[in-house]
Design a protein around this motif. Sequence first.
Motif, PDB file in Angstrom:
ATOM      1  N   GLY A  80       0.807  -1.218   0.000  1.00  0.00           N
ATOM      2  CA  GLY A  80       0.000   0.000   0.000  1.00  0.00           C
ATOM      3  C   GLY A  80       0.837   1.264   0.000  1.00  0.00           C
ATOM      4  O   GLY A  80       1.949   1.314   0.515  1.00  0.00           O
ATOM      5  N   VAL A  81       0.252   2.297  -0.599  1.00  0.00           N
ATOM      6  CA  VAL A  81       0.966   3.558  -0.759  1.00  0.00           C
ATOM      7  C   VAL A  81       1.203   4.260   0.587  1.00  0.00           C
ATOM      8  O   VAL A  81       2.210   4.946   0.754  1.00  0.00           O
ATOM      9  CB  VAL A  81       0.254   4.476  -1.778  1.00  0.00           C
ATOM     10  CG1 VAL A  81      -1.019   5.048  -1.206  1.00  0.00           C
ATOM     11  CG2 VAL A  81       1.179   5.581  -2.240  1.00  0.00           C
ATOM     12  N   GLU A  82       0.319   4.079   1.561  1.00  0.00           N
ATOM     13  CA  GLU A  82       0.532   4.725   2.863  1.00  0.00           C
ATOM     14  C   GLU A  82       1.767   4.169   3.557  1.00  0.00           C
ATOM     15  O   GLU A  82       2.522   4.912   4.172  1.00  0.00           O
ATOM     16  CB  GLU A  82      -0.712   4.602   3.753  1.00  0.00           C
ATOM     17  CG  GLU A  82      -1.885   5.421   3.253  1.00  0.00           C
ATOM     18  CD  GLU A  82      -1.541   6.894   3.007  1.00  0.00           C
ATOM     19  OE1 GLU A  82      -0.838   7.505   3.853  1.00  0.00           O
ATOM     20  OE2 GLU A  82      -1.943   7.427   1.956  1.00  0.00           O
ATOM     21  N   ASN A  83       1.978   2.853   3.453  1.00  0.00           N
ATOM     22  CA  ASN A  83       3.189   2.268   4.032  1.00  0.00           C
ATOM     23  C   ASN A  83       4.429   2.704   3.256  1.00  0.00           C
ATOM     24  O   ASN A  83       5.492   2.916   3.847  1.00  0.00           O
ATOM     25  CB  ASN A  83       3.098   0.748   4.075  1.00  0.00           C
ATOM     26  CG  ASN A  83       2.154   0.280   5.165  1.00  0.00           C
ATOM     27  OD1 ASN A  83       1.955   0.957   6.165  1.00  0.00           O
ATOM     28  ND2 ASN A  83       1.559  -0.875   4.966  1.00  0.00           N
ATOM     29  N   LEU A  84       4.301   2.863   1.934  1.00  0.00           N
ATOM     30  CA  LEU A  84       5.410   3.368   1.137  1.00  0.00           C
ATOM     31  C   LEU A  84       5.774   4.785   1.567  1.00  0.00           C
ATOM     32  O   LEU A  84       6.939   5.104   1.774  1.00  0.00           O
ATOM     33  CB  LEU A  84       5.058   3.343  -0.350  1.00  0.00           C
ATOM     34  CG  LEU A  84       6.111   3.906  -1.294  1.00  0.00           C
ATOM     35  CD1 LEU A  84       7.413   3.114  -1.201  1.00  0.00           C
ATOM     36  CD2 LEU A  84       5.579   3.909  -2.721  1.00  0.00           C
ATOM     37  N   ARG A  85       4.772   5.632   1.731  1.00  0.00           N
ATOM     38  CA  ARG A  85       5.025   7.000   2.201  1.00  0.00           C
ATOM     39  C   ARG A  85       5.714   6.997   3.558  1.00  0.00           C
ATOM     40  O   ARG A  85       6.667   7.735   3.787  1.00  0.00           O
ATOM     41  CB  ARG A  85       3.712   7.774   2.324  1.00  0.00           C
ATOM     42  CG  ARG A  85       3.123   8.183   1.035  1.00  0.00           C
ATOM     43  CD  ARG A  85       1.830   8.910   1.288  1.00  0.00           C
ATOM     44  NE  ARG A  85       1.069   8.985   0.051  1.00  0.00           N
ATOM     45  CZ  ARG A  85       0.191   9.910  -0.203  1.00  0.00           C
ATOM     46  NH1 ARG A  85      -0.083  10.846   0.682  1.00  0.00           N
ATOM     47  NH2 ARG A  85      -0.460   9.918  -1.349  1.00  0.00           N
ATOM     48  N   ALA A  86       5.224   6.159   4.471  1.00  0.00           N
ATOM     49  CA  ALA A  86       5.806   6.095   5.814  1.00  0.00           C
ATOM     50  C   ALA A  86       7.260   5.621   5.755  1.00  0.00           C
ATOM     51  O   ALA A  86       8.105   6.104   6.519  1.00  0.00           O
ATOM     52  CB  ALA A  86       4.975   5.181   6.706  1.00  0.00           C
ATOM     53  N   GLU A  87       7.572   4.703   4.846  1.00  0.00           N
ATOM     54  CA  GLU A  87       8.946   4.215   4.709  1.00  0.00           C
ATOM     55  C   GLU A  87       9.856   5.343   4.233  1.00  0.00           C
ATOM     56  O   GLU A  87      10.963   5.516   4.735  1.00  0.00           O
ATOM     57  CB  GLU A  87       8.982   3.043   3.722  1.00  0.00           C
ATOM     58  CG  GLU A  87      10.293   2.264   3.728  1.00  0.00           C
ATOM     59  CD  GLU A  87      11.376   2.860   2.841  1.00  0.00           C
ATOM     60  OE1 GLU A  87      12.555   2.631   3.117  1.00  0.00           O
ATOM     61  OE2 GLU A  87      11.039   3.591   1.875  1.00  0.00           O
ATOM     62  N   ILE A  88       9.386   6.144   3.300  1.00  0.00           N
ATOM     63  CA  ILE A  88      10.195   7.246   2.777  1.00  0.00           C
ATOM     64  C   ILE A  88      10.357   8.336   3.833  1.00  0.00           C
ATOM     65  O   ILE A  88      11.464   8.811   4.091  1.00  0.00           O
ATOM     66  CB  ILE A  88       9.578   7.808   1.485  1.00  0.00           C
ATOM     67  CG1 ILE A  88       9.715   6.759   0.378  1.00  0.00           C
ATOM     68  CG2 ILE A  88      10.225   9.124   1.080  1.00  0.00           C
ATOM     69  CD1 ILE A  88       8.917   7.066  -0.860  1.00  0.00           C
ATOM     70  N   VAL A  89       9.266   8.716   4.469  1.00  0.00           N
ATOM     71  CA  VAL A  89       9.318   9.761   5.495  1.00  0.00           C
ATOM     72  C   VAL A  89      10.154   9.309   6.693  1.00  0.00           C
ATOM     73  O   VAL A  89      10.856  10.104   7.304  1.00  0.00           O
ATOM     74  CB  VAL A  89       7.883  10.159   5.924  1.00  0.00           C
ATOM     75  CG1 VAL A  89       7.891  11.061   7.144  1.00  0.00           C
ATOM     76  CG2 VAL A  89       7.160  10.829   4.760  1.00  0.00           C
ATOM     77  N   GLY A  90      10.122   8.024   7.006  1.00  0.00           N
ATOM     78  CA  GLY A  90      10.854   7.492   8.155  1.00  0.00           C
ATOM     79  C   GLY A  90      12.292   7.113   7.864  1.00  0.00           C
ATOM     80  O   GLY A  90      12.979   6.574   8.736  1.00  0.00           O
TER      81      GLY A  90
END
Length: 149
Positions: A46-56
Amino acid sequence: MPSPEPRAIFEAYLRAMNSGDVDALGRLAHPDFTLTFPQSGELIRGVENLRAEIVGHPGGFEGNGTDRVVGSADRWVVTPSSTLLRIEGAGDTFTGVSKVHYPDGTDWYDVSIGEIHDGRLWRVQTFWGQTFEAPAWRASLVEMIETAR
């Protein structure tokens, strides 16, 4: 208005990943998007987990070699920067090669294989390999090439 060609979608994905553009990734990703890293056995669903991986990303992720202050004002670091080197493929499946330079001075190549479904990025596998010095024993057998940084 016609939908973008699959290659354009994949290229936009690689550019968004290389620059940490989470908004663009949200527009490009299929609702059932997955990204796997076979070498570590990880799957991002999912894109939300992808975003969280990049932000984190440890130390942040500015992409494209943007300078920024980390810690005190006299300590500058360069965040990971990526150079897109090549895209190949046909139909709905494409392969992209990028070179990533990390703040610790290491260079890595990443190879991403992506599938487009319903006009959006659906499945991606990314493989990572660190650069290394050529061994001396094969020096008489090879030609040295210049690699992008």
